[in-house]
Design a protein around this motif. Structure first.
Motif, short mmCIF file in Angstrom:
data_model
loop_
_atom_site.label_atom_id
_atom_site.label_comp_id
_atom_site.label_asym_id
_atom_site.label_seq_id
_atom_site.Cartn_x
_atom_site.Cartn_y
_atom_site.Cartn_z
N PRO A 6 16.73 56.09 43.53
CA PRO A 6 17.93 55.24 43.49
C PRO A 6 17.80 54.02 44.40
O PRO A 6 17.28 54.13 45.52
CB PRO A 6 19.03 56.18 44.02
N GLY A 7 18.23 52.90 43.89
CA GLY A 7 18.19 51.67 44.69
C GLY A 7 16.86 50.97 44.68
O GLY A 7 16.70 49.92 45.29
N ALA A 39 23.42 52.76 44.30
CA ALA A 39 22.73 53.06 43.03
C ALA A 39 23.18 54.41 42.49
O ALA A 39 23.39 54.58 41.28
CB ALA A 39 21.22 53.04 43.24
N ILE A 40 23.34 55.37 43.39
CA ILE A 40 23.81 56.69 42.97
C ILE A 40 25.26 56.59 42.47
O ILE A 40 25.62 57.18 41.45
CB ILE A 40 23.69 57.70 44.13
N PRO A 94 11.86 64.41 53.12
CA PRO A 94 11.96 63.36 52.09
C PRO A 94 10.72 63.34 51.21
O PRO A 94 9.63 63.75 51.64
CB PRO A 94 12.05 62.07 52.91
N LEU A 95 10.91 62.87 49.99
CA LEU A 95 9.77 62.73 49.09
C LEU A 95 8.80 61.70 49.65
O LEU A 95 9.21 60.74 50.31
CB LEU A 95 10.26 62.26 47.71
N PHE A 129 29.24 61.47 46.58
CA PHE A 129 28.74 62.12 47.80
C PHE A 129 28.06 63.47 47.48
O PHE A 129 27.11 63.84 48.15
CB PHE A 129 29.87 62.28 48.83
N VAL A 130 28.56 64.14 46.45
CA VAL A 130 27.89 65.39 46.04
C VAL A 130 26.48 65.07 45.53
O VAL A 130 25.50 65.72 45.91
CB VAL A 130 28.73 66.12 44.95
N GLN A 131 26.40 64.04 44.67
CA GLN A 131 25.08 63.65 44.13
C GLN A 131 24.16 63.13 45.23
O GLN A 131 22.95 63.36 45.21
CB GLN A 131 25.24 62.59 43.04
N HIS A 154 24.21 64.08 48.24
CA HIS A 154 23.74 65.26 48.97
C HIS A 154 22.61 65.96 48.21
O HIS A 154 21.57 66.28 48.79
CB HIS A 154 24.90 66.22 49.19
N ARG A 155 22.81 66.13 46.89
CA ARG A 155 21.80 66.82 46.09
C ARG A 155 20.48 66.06 46.06
O ARG A 155 19.41 66.67 45.99
CB ARG A 155 22.30 66.99 44.66
N SER A 156 20.56 64.76 46.07
CA SER A 156 19.33 63.96 45.93
C SER A 156 18.93 63.32 47.25
O SER A 156 18.22 62.32 47.26
CB SER A 156 19.53 62.89 44.86
N ARG A 157 19.37 63.90 48.37
CA ARG A 157 19.11 63.25 49.65
C ARG A 157 17.63 63.16 49.98
O ARG A 157 17.21 62.29 50.71
CB ARG A 157 19.88 63.94 50.79
N ARG A 158 16.83 64.06 49.37
CA ARG A 158 15.39 63.98 49.65
C ARG A 158 14.75 62.73 49.02
O ARG A 158 13.63 62.38 49.35
CB ARG A 158 14.69 65.23 49.15
N THR A 159 15.46 62.07 48.08
CA THR A 159 14.89 60.86 47.48
C THR A 159 15.08 59.64 48.38
O THR A 159 14.51 58.59 48.09
CB THR A 159 15.53 60.55 46.10
N TRP A 200 20.69 52.43 48.19
CA TRP A 200 20.40 53.78 47.68
C TRP A 200 21.70 54.49 47.28
O TRP A 200 21.82 55.03 46.18
CB TRP A 200 19.66 54.57 48.77
N VAL A 237 15.91 68.80 54.98
CA VAL A 237 15.01 68.58 53.84
C VAL A 237 13.94 67.57 54.24
O VAL A 237 14.17 66.70 55.09
CB VAL A 237 15.76 68.04 52.60
N HIS A 256 25.29 55.20 39.07
CA HIS A 256 24.83 56.21 38.12
C HIS A 256 25.94 57.22 37.83
O HIS A 256 26.16 57.59 36.67
CB HIS A 256 23.60 56.92 38.70
N LEU A 272 34.12 59.01 43.71
CA LEU A 272 33.66 58.91 45.11
C LEU A 272 33.18 60.28 45.60
O LEU A 272 32.10 60.38 46.20
CB LEU A 272 34.81 58.40 45.99
N GLN A 273 33.97 61.31 45.32
CA GLN A 273 33.56 62.65 45.74
C GLN A 273 32.27 63.06 45.04
O GLN A 273 31.36 63.61 45.67
CB GLN A 273 34.66 63.69 45.42
#
Lengths: 217, 187
Positions: A84-85, B86-87, A20-21, B64-66, B68-73, B83, A18, B90, B60-61
């Protein structure tokens, strides 16, 4: 600790490279053409304020462009908040909200010759609703664009992110409205123009939560 | 924090940044590395928030899923730990919001005892841990969070301040007041 096999398998199935933004400010620049369009469209679709020649280019267009830029910077802050963060400290949020109130007020003070220019007797409500409606509608495209940009990130505090991009969108719309409305009466400015910005904030918060819920499935 | 520990922490963070770059590039071994490096700390953090071992494992699982989904952030070059945490926070808050329930400390402790193979002569140690956890429960949430992040997770006050969106002095004050409150509870 090693990852449980089911989690690892789930991740591996969906593991594609991917990009990154981009940084928040760069992403917020996507709003520049939209802000320019709003700035021109609000007075162009109605009419320009009657004293636009008298107040001069700087106080008319210059100040509006400045306010629109402030709106874009606030949207950039919202986009940063959505990472996040990188949540904004409370003092910074308070400062941004203060700017959102102070900037239009200062620009009005620097533009208006006096503060008793208002609608004719008996037209205050209609004129107020007209300004509120124009500003609120003008904010919609900016709000939708900002909500889309924020939703691509991961706002851990949707209310804060939504309120900030709502404020930014409201300021952009108001930057166009000040080229159209010359009224300086405090009650008109606060209720119609300030009210539209406040409504934009409320809509921003609602949009942030809706996109959050939709994204979470 | 002593300079050596600080350098060690920086080196660990740099390693995480490198792993994250590979993860963004689509490498599963990078995910394994991230999990290995972060899971234990994340679990401790989640456990301090939810006070339920089984729930902490689930969260915890989900973290790691979240992630993964938001890894582009994730912004390349920036620290990975704030980072991810923070997830995690959340994920915890979303879980708390959706379930609307809090499990009691006693239930968690009981489940831990049942699930573990702890020898009987270690029961006293567990009892002490239970006292600490009970005391921790009496600390206001904002103070507890700063206290745990600093004294348990080993975060610097600057990192805590950045994570919680407060000033460094406020982070110190929260941790200090939390510790004082905890001591009072333990008396």
């Amino acid at each position: 600790m090693t990852a449980p096999p089911d989690l690892r398998e789930k991740i591996a199935r969906d593991l594609a490279p991917v990009r990154p933004l981009r940084p928040p400010l760069v992403r917020a620049l996507a709003l520049v053409p939209l802000a320019a369009a709003i700035l021109v469209a609000v007075p162009a679709l109605r009419f320009f304020r009657s004293d636009i020649a008298a107040i001069g280019f700087l106080r008319a267009w210059g100040f509006s462009i400045g306010q629109a830029i402030a709106g874009i910077v606030i949207v950039a802050a919202a986009l940063r908040e959505a990472i996040p963060g990188r949540s904004l400290p409370r003092t910074v949020i308070a400062g941004i909200v203060a700017c959102g109130v102070i900037i239009p007020a200062v620009l009005l003070a620097l533009t208006a010759p006096r503060f008793d220019i208002g609608p004719a007797a008996g037209h205050a409500l209609a004129e107020g609703i007209g300004c509120f409606r124009a500003s609120a509608f003008a904010a919609v495209p900016a709000l939708i664009a900002a909500a889309f940009l924020a939703a691509r990130a991961f706002p851990t505090r949707p209310s804060v992110a939504g309120a900030l991009y709502g404020l930014g969108g409201g300021l952009i719309a108001d930057a166009g409205l000040r080229l159209y409305c010359e009224y300086s009466q405090p009650e008109h400015v606060i209720l119609a123009h300030g009210g539209a910005i406040a409504a934009s904030i409320v809509v921003g918060v609602a949009l942030a939560w809706v996109t959050r819920v939709v994204k979470d499935g | 924090m002593v300079p050596g520990a600080k350098n060690e922490q920086d080196a660990a963070e740099q390693a995480l940044v490198a792993l994250m770059q590979h993860y963004l590039g689509g490498r599963i071994d990078a995910f394994d590395g991230l999990y290995d490096a972060l899971a234990s700390r994340l679990r401790g953090y989640l456990l301090s928030l939810c006070r339920d071992a089984a729930l902490a494992d689930d969260l915890l699982q989900e973290t790691f899923v979240q992630t993964h989904r938001s890894r582009r952030t994730y912004q390349p070059g920036r620290p990975v730990t704030p980072w991810v945490f923070a997830i995690a926070r959340h994920v915890y808050l979303m879980n708390r919001r959706s379930t609307g329930r809090r499990l009691r400390l006693e239930e968690r402790f009981a489940s831990e005892v049942r699930a573990s193979d702890v020898p009987h002569d270690d029961v006293r140690t567990l009892a002490d841990a239970d006292r600490v956890r009970r005391a921790l429960r009496g600390v206001p949430a904002d103070q507890r969070e700063a206290l745990v992040m600093h004294h348990v997770q080993g975060w610097s006050f600057a990192d805590i301040a950045a994570r919680l969106g407060i000033r460094v002095n406020a982070a110190k004050t929260r941790a200090f007041r939390g510790m004082r409150r905890m001591r009072e509870q333990l008396k």
